[in-house]
Scaffold this motif. Structure first.
Motif, PDB file in Angstrom:
ATOM      1  N   LYS A 153       0.830  -1.208   0.000  1.00 21.92           N
ATOM      2  CA  LYS A 153       0.000   0.000   0.000  1.00 21.92           C
ATOM      3  C   LYS A 153       0.865   1.257   0.000  1.00 21.92           C
ATOM      4  O   LYS A 153       0.473   2.281  -0.566  1.00 21.92           O
ATOM      5  N   VAL A 154       2.028   1.176   0.633  1.00 20.47           N
ATOM      6  CA  VAL A 154       2.982   2.280   0.557  1.00 20.47           C
ATOM      7  C   VAL A 154       3.458   2.448  -0.885  1.00 20.47           C
ATOM      8  O   VAL A 154       3.491   3.562  -1.434  1.00 20.47           O
ATOM      9  N   LEU A 155       3.820   1.336  -1.517  1.00 23.05           N
ATOM     10  CA  LEU A 155       4.327   1.374  -2.878  1.00 23.05           C
ATOM     11  C   LEU A 155       3.298   1.921  -3.861  1.00 23.05           C
ATOM     12  O   LEU A 155       3.632   2.713  -4.751  1.00 23.05           O
ATOM     13  N   SER A 156       2.037   1.525  -3.701  1.00 26.20           N
ATOM     14  CA  SER A 156       1.008   1.876  -4.686  1.00 26.20           C
ATOM     15  C   SER A 156       0.322   3.201  -4.410  1.00 26.20           C
ATOM     16  O   SER A 156      -0.573   3.597  -5.153  1.00 26.20           O
ATOM     17  N   GLY A 157       0.719   3.905  -3.339  1.00 27.95           N
ATOM     18  CA  GLY A 157       0.134   5.221  -3.081  1.00 27.95           C
ATOM     19  C   GLY A 157      -1.116   5.195  -2.241  1.00 27.95           C
ATOM     20  O   GLY A 157      -1.706   6.245  -1.990  1.00 27.95           O
ATOM     21  N   VAL A 158      -1.558   4.002  -1.815  1.00 22.99           N
ATOM     22  CA  VAL A 158      -2.699   3.952  -0.897  1.00 22.99           C
ATOM     23  C   VAL A 158      -2.339   4.712   0.373  1.00 22.99           C
ATOM     24  O   VAL A 158      -3.153   5.470   0.916  1.00 22.99           O
ATOM     25  N   TYR A 159      -1.097   4.497   0.840  1.00 20.72           N
ATOM     26  CA  TYR A 159      -0.532   5.342   1.903  1.00 20.72           C
ATOM     27  C   TYR A 159       0.402   6.337   1.219  1.00 20.72           C
ATOM     28  O   TYR A 159       1.469   5.956   0.719  1.00 20.72           O
ATOM     29  N   PRO A 160       0.034   7.611   1.139  1.00 22.53           N
ATOM     30  CA  PRO A 160       0.759   8.574   0.299  1.00 22.53           C
ATOM     31  C   PRO A 160       2.121   8.958   0.872  1.00 22.53           C
ATOM     32  O   PRO A 160       2.405   8.751   2.060  1.00 22.53           O
ATOM     33  N   HIS A 161       2.939   9.509  -0.003  1.00 18.52           N
ATOM     34  CA  HIS A 161       4.244  10.010   0.412  1.00 18.52           C
ATOM     35  C   HIS A 161       4.049  11.055   1.514  1.00 18.52           C
ATOM     36  O   HIS A 161       3.163  11.899   1.449  1.00 18.52           O
ATOM     37  N   GLY A 162       4.863  10.955   2.542  1.00 17.26           N
ATOM     38  CA  GLY A 162       4.719  11.833   3.704  1.00 17.26           C
ATOM     39  C   GLY A 162       4.104  11.117   4.885  1.00 17.26           C
ATOM     40  O   GLY A 162       4.276  11.555   6.027  1.00 17.26           O
ATOM     41  N   SER A 163       3.406   9.992   4.606  1.00 15.80           N
ATOM     42  CA  SER A 163       2.819   9.220   5.708  1.00 15.80           C
ATOM     43  C   SER A 163       3.744   8.093   6.149  1.00 15.80           C
ATOM     44  O   SER A 163       3.411   7.337   7.045  1.00 15.80           O
ATOM     45  N   TYR A 164       4.908   7.990   5.507  1.00 17.28           N
ATOM     46  CA  TYR A 164       5.885   6.966   5.846  1.00 17.28           C
ATOM     47  C   TYR A 164       7.286   7.554   5.678  1.00 17.28           C
ATOM     48  O   TYR A 164       7.474   8.622   5.068  1.00 17.28           O
ATOM     49  N   GLU A 165       8.270   6.862   6.217  1.00 18.42           N
ATOM     50  CA  GLU A 165       9.673   7.259   6.047  1.00 18.42           C
ATOM     51  C   GLU A 165      10.346   6.312   5.058  1.00 18.42           C
ATOM     52  O   GLU A 165       9.961   5.151   4.927  1.00 18.42           O
ATOM     53  N   GLY A 166      11.387   6.799   4.390  1.00 19.46           N
ATOM     54  CA  GLY A 166      12.138   5.966   3.458  1.00 19.46           C
ATOM     55  C   GLY A 166      12.018   6.453   2.028  1.00 19.46           C
ATOM     56  O   GLY A 166      11.312   7.426   1.734  1.00 19.46           O
ATOM     57  N   ARG A 167      12.726   5.759   1.126  1.00 21.72           N
ATOM     58  CA  ARG A 167      12.772   6.141  -0.284  1.00 21.72           C
ATOM     59  C   ARG A 167      12.267   5.000  -1.151  1.00 21.72           C
ATOM     60  O   ARG A 167      12.493   3.824  -0.863  1.00 21.72           O
ATOM     61  N   ILE A 168      11.595   5.373  -2.243  1.00 18.63           N
ATOM     62  CA  ILE A 168      11.151   4.410  -3.246  1.00 18.63           C
ATOM     63  C   ILE A 168      11.725   4.845  -4.592  1.00 18.63           C
ATOM     64  O   ILE A 168      11.473   5.967  -5.049  1.00 18.63           O
ATOM     65  N   ILE A 169      12.501   3.954  -5.213  1.00 20.26           N
ATOM     66  CA  ILE A 169      13.080   4.233  -6.531  1.00 20.26           C
ATOM     67  C   ILE A 169      12.446   3.271  -7.528  1.00 20.26           C
ATOM     68  O   ILE A 169      12.549   2.044  -7.379  1.00 20.26           O
ATOM     69  N   TYR A 170      11.781   3.834  -8.518  1.00 23.00           N
ATOM     70  CA  TYR A 170      11.046   3.031  -9.500  1.00 23.00           C
ATOM     71  C   TYR A 170      11.534   3.399 -10.897  1.00 23.00           C
ATOM     72  O   TYR A 170      11.503   4.568 -11.284  1.00 23.00           O
ATOM     73  N   ARG A 171      12.040   2.392 -11.597  1.00 22.52           N
ATOM     74  CA  ARG A 171      12.572   2.577 -12.947  1.00 22.52           C
ATOM     75  C   ARG A 171      13.620   3.687 -12.978  1.00 22.52           C
ATOM     76  O   ARG A 171      13.654   4.528 -13.874  1.00 22.52           O
TER      77      ARG A 171
END
Length: 525
Positions: free
Chosen positions: A50-68
């Motif tokens: 849900k973090v990855l897919s935006g169900v839980y939006p950026h700012g509601s979690y800590e860390g980095r996601i790098i996609y492509r």
């Protein structure tokens, strides 16, 4: 040559009030892989997706996601879908009354001069359905489809959005063996089209058969990742990583001591509620002894659930005839309330629609089928309610911060445990469990098997419906088979194997004489 990474999740931490659901989780997925994620219920698998897919939006979690190759910060699920990431949740999200076409393009309609272009959408739907191997009228309402077909429509909907990374949360949990095999084959086809898949699953045999890599999460932390080409996928190793210990046997050792016949159903006949004249239970007869665990096997649509729901207070179908006896005395069970009073309990396969009120707390849910058990005079004793809820929280190992929490906050497996606790609190003589371990991890399954055995040891008559034949063979004392509404036979566990059961489930075993059939079903000649 090793394929490049399509996804990197680094140091992902997600905190809910009082609960650290994810703690510095890392995940790396290679482009074109089928990457499985395993872990116990409540480990954080679905939360991570849900973090990855935006169900839980950026700012509601800590860390980095790098996609492509680029760091992303999705504000909602629409942004992730636009980037080519689609998620199919364990509980399907389509609208039953709408058609396949309407569901696929809902919120993403094809518009021509300000109007929806229905012809273009239908043509596109036929094309998408062809890609997932489903030949069906695009105007068919979703409610008329089986669960396996609905799952394929969900994937077709994802493909309509030019998906590059497809997330499937327990995709085969509600499917029979045939539909599961078809879905796994479809995933292989998606891989050949360079679509990357992330699959959350508890079915280790499927993971071993299809996954290129497996990441195990335990208590919100990444434990380790296994790669197929390195020869590292091993079911026992995955189990140890999931539960933090070795499980030598999938089923607890148990010595059964059945007593007298406690529950009998004879000549049970029920008509389909939607198709007059069509029988969904055809003169069904069976019995269960005190202290006995009896399984019911059958392909999807065979009528196992319909049989048990109709017995449990006639809450499905149109009753035409048949009798029920408990301890040799015939009883009338004309409503769910009367079934509970007579000592019958039923844990349904559809926990969200039939087993739970998602607006209730855990404590209120557990006592809901037996409010008389917490009365003080004419008032509810809320202290007793809390004590009962805490007892079942501990006994069933329900992972929650508090029994005051809503059942909607729990993972699917923990919701199933709450439903089980609710019916255990009624102290039934007969307990019917319909797919009791669906969507539950291997460690929690072991715990539930032990609870089922303990109930049998207390003299309960236990009935289990399961689509997993190894589960029935591992836990049942006897197994009945059902085909097109008819009970086709019964085998003792020591005489049963998957091949024999499948023959009886498809009604392809050799025909018996009436005398032989009577002896097989009732144990008499």
């Amino acid at each position: 040559m090793e394929r490049p990474l399509i996804l990197q999740m680094q140091g992902i931490t997600k905190v809910f009030p009082g609960v650290r659901a994810l703690d510095n989780v890392t995940l790396e997925v290679r482009e074109g892989d089928i990457h499985a994620i395993c872990g116990e219920n409540g480990a954080g698998k679905s939360t991570l997706m849900k973090v990855l897919s935006g169900v839980y939006p950026h700012g509601s979690y800590e860390g980095r996601i790098i996609y492509r190759g680029s760091e992303i910060a999705f504000k909602d699920i629409k942004e992730s879908e636009k980037a080519g990431i689609a998620i199919i949740h364990q509980e399907l999200t389509m609208i039953p009354e709408l058609s396949i076409t309407e569901n696929i393009f809902l919120g993403n309609e094809t518009v021509n001069r300000g109007l929806i272009d229905w012809d273009a959408q239908r043509r596109r739907t036929v094309e998408l359905l062809g890609r997932v191997g489903l030949a069906i009228d695009p105007d068919t309402p979703i409610k008329r489809l089986g669960v396996g077909q609905q799952q394929l429509v969900e994937i077709a909907k994802a493909l309509s959005k030019n998906v590059r990374l497809l997330i499937l949360d327990e995709p085969t949990s509600a499917l029979n063996e045939t539909d599961s095999a078809n879905l796994l084959e479809l995933m292989r086809g998606l891989k050949n089209r360079d679509i990357t898949c992330i699959m959350i699953s508890h079915k280790l045999s499927e993971i071993a058969a299809i996954a290129d890599a497996v990441t195990v999460i335990r208590d919100g932390r990444t434990v380790e990742t296994f790669y197929v080409e390195a020869g590292q996928i091993d079911e026992d190793r995955i189990i140890r990583a999931m539960v933090g210990r070795s499980i030598e046997n999938r089923f607890p050792a148990h010595e059964s001591h059945p007593g007298e016949v406690i529950f009998e159903v004879d000549g049970w006949r029920v008509e389909d509620p939607n198709i007059p004249g069509r029988l969904i239970c055809k003169d069904s007869s069976f019995f269960v002894r005190a202290g006995e665990i009896v399984g019911f096997a059958g392909l999807m649509g065979a009528g196992r659930t319909e049989l048990m729901r109709s017995i449990f207070g006639r809450n499905y179908g149109v009753y035409l005839g048949g009798s029920i006896k408990i301890r040799g005395k015939e009883i009338r069970v004309t409503s769910v309330a009367s079934a509970i009073r007579q000592g019958i309990a039923y844990v349904p396969e559809d926990r969200k629609n039939l087993g739970l009120n998602l607006l209730d707390s855990i404590r209120a849910t557990i006592v809901s089928a037996n409010l008389g058990g917490i009365l003080r005079g004419r008032l509810l004793n809320l202290d007793k309610e809390f004590q009962v809820a805490e007892h079942y929280r501990d006994a069933l190992n329900i992972k929650t911060n508090s029994v005051n929490s809503g059942v909607s906050t729990l993972s699917g497996g923990n919701q199933q445990k709450v439903v089980l606790g609710k019916w255990m609190f009624t102290e039934p003589d007969v307990l019917i469990l319909d797919e009791p371990t669906r969507g539950i991890d291997v460690g929690a399954k072991y715990e539930i098997y032990r609870l089922i055995q303990q109930l049998a040891d207390q003299g309960k008559a236990v009935i289990i419906i399961s689509s997993e034949l190894p589960e029935l063979l591992g836990i049942s004392d006897r197994i009945y088979t059902v085909f097109e509404g008819s009970i086709t036979g019964v085998l003792n566990r020591q005489d049963a194997d998957q091949e024999k059961l499948m023959r009886m489930m498809t009604n392809t075993s050799k025909s018996e004489s009436n005398a032989e059939r009577t002896e097989m079903l009732y144990g008499v000649s």
